[in-house]
Scaffold this motif. Sequence first.
Motif, PDB file in Angstrom:
ATOM      1  N   GLY A  79       0.819  -1.209   0.000  1.00 52.42           N
ATOM      2  CA  GLY A  79       0.000   0.000   0.000  1.00 52.42           C
ATOM      3  C   GLY A  79       0.851   1.256   0.000  1.00 52.42           C
ATOM      4  N   ASP A  80       0.194   2.402   0.215  1.00 52.49           N
ATOM      5  CA  ASP A  80       0.926   3.664   0.177  1.00 52.49           C
ATOM      6  C   ASP A  80       1.108   4.297   1.550  1.00 52.49           C
ATOM      7  OD1 ASP A  80      -1.588   4.605   0.730  1.00 52.49           O
ATOM      8  OD2 ASP A  80      -1.777   5.827  -1.064  1.00 52.49           O
ATOM      9  N   CYS A  81       0.636   3.609   2.588  1.00 51.14           N
ATOM     10  CA  CYS A  81       0.845   4.047   3.963  1.00 51.14           C
ATOM     11  C   CYS A  81       0.208   5.418   4.228  1.00 51.14           C
ATOM     12  CB  CYS A  81       2.345   4.071   4.279  1.00 51.14           C
ATOM     13  SG  CYS A  81       2.723   4.246   6.024  1.00 51.14           S
ATOM     14  N   ASN A  82      -0.983   5.639   3.663  1.00 52.40           N
ATOM     15  CA  ASN A  82      -1.653   6.920   3.909  1.00 52.40           C
ATOM     16  C   ASN A  82      -2.815   6.778   4.888  1.00 52.40           C
ATOM     17  OD1 ASN A  82      -3.687   5.734   2.421  1.00 52.40           O
ATOM     18  ND2 ASN A  82      -3.818   7.364   0.885  1.00 52.40           N
ATOM     19  N   GLY A  83      -3.013   5.582   5.429  1.00 52.28           N
ATOM     20  CA  GLY A  83      -4.074   5.360   6.401  1.00 52.28           C
ATOM     21  C   GLY A  83      -5.429   5.058   5.789  1.00 52.28           C
ATOM     22  N   ASP A  84      -5.538   5.082   4.472  1.00 53.94           N
ATOM     23  CA  ASP A  84      -6.804   4.832   3.780  1.00 53.94           C
ATOM     24  C   ASP A  84      -6.734   3.457   3.115  1.00 53.94           C
ATOM     25  OD1 ASP A  84      -9.112   4.814   2.254  1.00 53.94           O
ATOM     26  OD2 ASP A  84      -8.537   6.519   0.993  1.00 53.94           O
ATOM     27  N   VAL A  85      -7.371   2.454   3.738  1.00 56.74           N
ATOM     28  CA  VAL A  85      -7.282   1.093   3.208  1.00 56.74           C
ATOM     29  C   VAL A  85      -8.034   0.923   1.891  1.00 56.74           C
ATOM     30  CG1 VAL A  85      -6.905   0.029   5.462  1.00 56.74           C
ATOM     31  CG2 VAL A  85      -9.227   0.277   4.597  1.00 56.74           C
ATOM     32  N   SER A  86      -8.903   1.867   1.549  1.00 53.10           N
ATOM     33  CA  SER A  86      -9.676   1.729   0.310  1.00 53.10           C
ATOM     34  C   SER A  86      -8.815   1.866  -0.942  1.00 53.10           C
ATOM     35  CB  SER A  86     -10.822   2.740   0.266  1.00 53.10           C
ATOM     36  OG  SER A  86     -10.323   4.056   0.078  1.00 53.10           O
ATOM     37  N   ASN A  87      -7.610   2.427  -0.816  1.00 55.18           N
ATOM     38  CA  ASN A  87      -6.755   2.565  -2.003  1.00 55.18           C
ATOM     39  C   ASN A  87      -5.472   1.738  -1.890  1.00 55.18           C
ATOM     40  OD1 ASN A  87      -5.104   3.971  -0.288  1.00 55.18           O
ATOM     41  ND2 ASN A  87      -5.164   5.896  -1.415  1.00 55.18           N
ATOM     42  N   ASP A  88      -5.472   0.748  -1.020  1.00 58.37           N
ATOM     43  CA  ASP A  88      -4.260  -0.053  -0.856  1.00 58.37           C
ATOM     44  C   ASP A  88      -3.939  -0.924  -2.067  1.00 58.37           C
ATOM     45  OD1 ASP A  88      -3.525   0.996   1.545  1.00 58.37           O
ATOM     46  OD2 ASP A  88      -4.179  -0.706   2.747  1.00 58.37           O
ATOM     47  N   PHE A  89      -4.931  -1.228  -2.901  1.00 61.37           N
ATOM     48  CA  PHE A  89      -4.678  -2.003  -4.116  1.00 61.37           C
ATOM     49  C   PHE A  89      -4.523  -1.070  -5.315  1.00 61.37           C
ATOM     50  CE2 PHE A  89      -6.692  -6.320  -2.741  1.00 61.37           C
ATOM     51  CZ  PHE A  89      -5.718  -6.446  -1.769  1.00 61.37           C
ATOM     52  N   LEU A  90      -3.718  -0.037  -5.121  1.00 59.50           N
ATOM     53  CA  LEU A  90      -3.475   0.962  -6.161  1.00 59.50           C
ATOM     54  C   LEU A  90      -2.486   0.421  -7.188  1.00 59.50           C
ATOM     55  CD1 LEU A  90      -4.123   3.992  -6.810  1.00 59.50           C
ATOM     56  CD2 LEU A  90      -1.972   4.538  -5.659  1.00 59.50           C
ATOM     57  N   LEU A  91      -2.891   0.464  -8.453  1.00 51.70           N
ATOM     58  CA  LEU A  91      -2.026  -0.003  -9.536  1.00 51.70           C
ATOM     59  C   LEU A  91      -1.104   1.130  -9.975  1.00 51.70           C
ATOM     60  CD1 LEU A  91      -4.703  -1.963 -11.597  1.00 51.70           C
ATOM     61  CD2 LEU A  91      -3.052  -2.888  -9.953  1.00 51.70           C
ATOM     62  N   MET A  92      -0.133   0.828 -10.795  1.00 55.38           N
ATOM     63  CA  MET A  92       0.838   1.829 -11.229  1.00 55.38           C
ATOM     64  C   MET A  92       0.223   2.949 -12.060  1.00 55.38           C
ATOM     65  SD  MET A  92       4.238  -0.372 -12.022  1.00 55.38           S
ATOM     66  CE  MET A  92       4.727  -1.687 -10.940  1.00 55.38           C
ATOM     67  N   ASP A  93      -0.937   2.689 -12.672  1.00 60.02           N
ATOM     68  CA  ASP A  93      -1.600   3.741 -13.448  1.00 60.02           C
ATOM     69  C   ASP A  93      -2.550   4.573 -12.580  1.00 60.02           C
ATOM     70  OD1 ASP A  93      -3.808   2.130 -13.035  1.00 60.02           O
ATOM     71  OD2 ASP A  93      -4.188   1.744 -15.155  1.00 60.02           O
ATOM     72  N   ASN A  94      -2.450   4.432 -11.254  1.00 60.97           N
ATOM     73  CA  ASN A  94      -3.272   5.137 -10.262  1.00 60.97           C
ATOM     74  C   ASN A  94      -4.720   4.702 -10.213  1.00 60.97           C
ATOM     75  OD1 ASN A  94      -1.265   6.652  -8.987  1.00 60.97           O
ATOM     76  ND2 ASN A  94      -1.324   8.187 -10.611  1.00 60.97           N
ATOM     77  N   SER A  95      -5.065   3.598 -10.851  1.00 54.89           N
ATOM     78  CA  SER A  95      -6.407   3.040 -10.701  1.00 54.89           C
ATOM     79  C   SER A  95      -6.359   2.024  -9.562  1.00 54.89           C
ATOM     80  CB  SER A  95      -6.880   2.383 -12.000  1.00 54.89           C
ATOM     81  OG  SER A  95      -6.081   1.256 -12.302  1.00 54.89           O
ATOM     82  N   VAL A  96      -7.511   1.755  -8.966  1.00 54.72           N
ATOM     83  CA  VAL A  96      -7.593   0.805  -7.858  1.00 54.72           C
ATOM     84  C   VAL A  96      -8.308  -0.450  -8.359  1.00 54.72           C
ATOM     85  CG1 VAL A  96      -8.510   0.409  -5.541  1.00 54.72           C
ATOM     86  CG2 VAL A  96      -7.634   2.663  -6.154  1.00 54.72           C
ATOM     87  N   THR A  97      -7.779  -1.609  -7.989  1.00 54.20           N
ATOM     88  CA  THR A  97      -8.393  -2.870  -8.372  1.00 54.20           C
ATOM     89  C   THR A  97      -8.882  -3.604  -7.123  1.00 54.20           C
ATOM     90  OG1 THR A  97      -8.084  -4.971  -9.542  1.00 54.20           O
ATOM     91  CG2 THR A  97      -6.195  -4.143  -8.314  1.00 54.20           C
ATOM     92  N   ALA A  98      -9.866  -4.440  -7.290  1.00 57.33           N
ATOM     93  CA  ALA A  98     -10.322  -5.310  -6.208  1.00 57.33           C
ATOM     94  C   ALA A  98      -9.772  -6.724  -6.404  1.00 57.33           C
ATOM     95  CB  ALA A  98     -11.850  -5.346  -6.173  1.00 57.33           C
ATOM     96  N   ASN A  99      -9.103  -6.951  -7.520  1.00 55.93           N
ATOM     97  CA  ASN A  99      -8.591  -8.274  -7.863  1.00 55.93           C
ATOM     98  C   ASN A  99      -7.169  -8.443  -7.313  1.00 55.93           C
ATOM     99  OD1 ASN A  99      -7.220 -10.379  -9.284  1.00 55.93           O
ATOM    100  ND2 ASN A  99      -8.836 -10.334 -10.832  1.00 55.93           N
ATOM    101  N   ILE A 100      -7.034  -9.270  -6.284  1.00 54.82           N
ATOM    102  CA  ILE A 100      -5.743  -9.470  -5.626  1.00 54.82           C
ATOM    103  C   ILE A 100      -4.685  -9.994  -6.585  1.00 54.82           C
ATOM    104  CG2 ILE A 100      -6.330 -11.778  -4.788  1.00 54.82           C
ATOM    105  CD1 ILE A 100      -4.192  -9.281  -2.856  1.00 54.82           C
ATOM    106  N   PHE A 101      -5.079 -10.835  -7.543  1.00 60.54           N
ATOM    107  CA  PHE A 101      -4.105 -11.413  -8.470  1.00 60.54           C
ATOM    108  C   PHE A 101      -3.631 -10.381  -9.495  1.00 60.54           C
ATOM    109  CE2 PHE A 101      -6.476 -14.941  -6.717  1.00 60.54           C
ATOM    110  CZ  PHE A 101      -5.434 -15.692  -6.207  1.00 60.54           C
ATOM    111  N   GLU A 102      -4.511  -9.493  -9.924  1.00 59.74           N
ATOM    112  CA  GLU A 102      -4.103  -8.393 -10.811  1.00 59.74           C
ATOM    113  C   GLU A 102      -3.129  -7.483 -10.078  1.00 59.74           C
ATOM    114  OE1 GLU A 102      -6.051  -4.663 -13.333  1.00 59.74           O
ATOM    115  OE2 GLU A 102      -7.288  -5.737 -11.877  1.00 59.74           O
ATOM    116  N   PHE A 103      -3.433  -7.187  -8.810  1.00 57.98           N
ATOM    117  CA  PHE A 103      -2.582  -6.319  -8.003  1.00 57.98           C
ATOM    118  C   PHE A 103      -1.206  -6.960  -7.792  1.00 57.98           C
ATOM    119  CE2 PHE A 103      -1.245  -4.907  -3.675  1.00 57.98           C
ATOM    120  CZ  PHE A 103      -1.015  -3.583  -3.988  1.00 57.98           C
TER     121      PHE A 103
END
Length: 186
Positions: A79-103
């Motif tokens: 993650g990015d250590c910003n305290g917001d777990v909703s964006n911990d699966f942030l991809l390199m293009d700044n989109s967020v995925t719910a797919n653990i394998f994609e991440f």
Amino acid sequence: AIIEVPGEQTTVHLKHTGAGVLEFDITSSANSTVVNVIDTGDRIITDIPSLGVTVEFGLYYLSVCAPASYMGKLCGLLGDCNGDVSNDFLLMDNSVTANIFEFEEEYRAPDVTDTCTIEPPMTATCPDDQRIQAELKCSTIINGPAFQPCHALHNPQQVFEDCVTDSCFCLTDDCHCSVMKQYAAL
């Protein structure tokens, strides 16, 4: 795992070689970067004093300890250590995925694709008999006197749940030990 030190051309490669063996390799084109590495047998501790960053790499976990000044400036599997777990699966293009394998695939080290295989998605539920055993193994986190001082620092219920999940889907019989080691190290 790859640790890159920006601006200093220092890279630390940490990898599993199979059969419970961990290896590391450090490359640096800068003379100013000091990287201390301790191999304890079940984990490798990498300390970069100039950055105040410590990385622990074990058979079943990866932990990064960084100063508060890095909050929101990190990226990758932790993650990015910003305290917001909703964006911990942030991809390199700044989109967020719910797919653990994609991440996971997004941050896979480029030199390990030949040795790693992508496992089929695991089921979201743990079989009842395995869950009961996992809960018994992990109950020390909640009920054991050794962890009572830790409860004020970190939510024991979340650690217990993480321990149960790891133990349910672990391929060996000692995954709960890694979670307990991490909790005790807080």
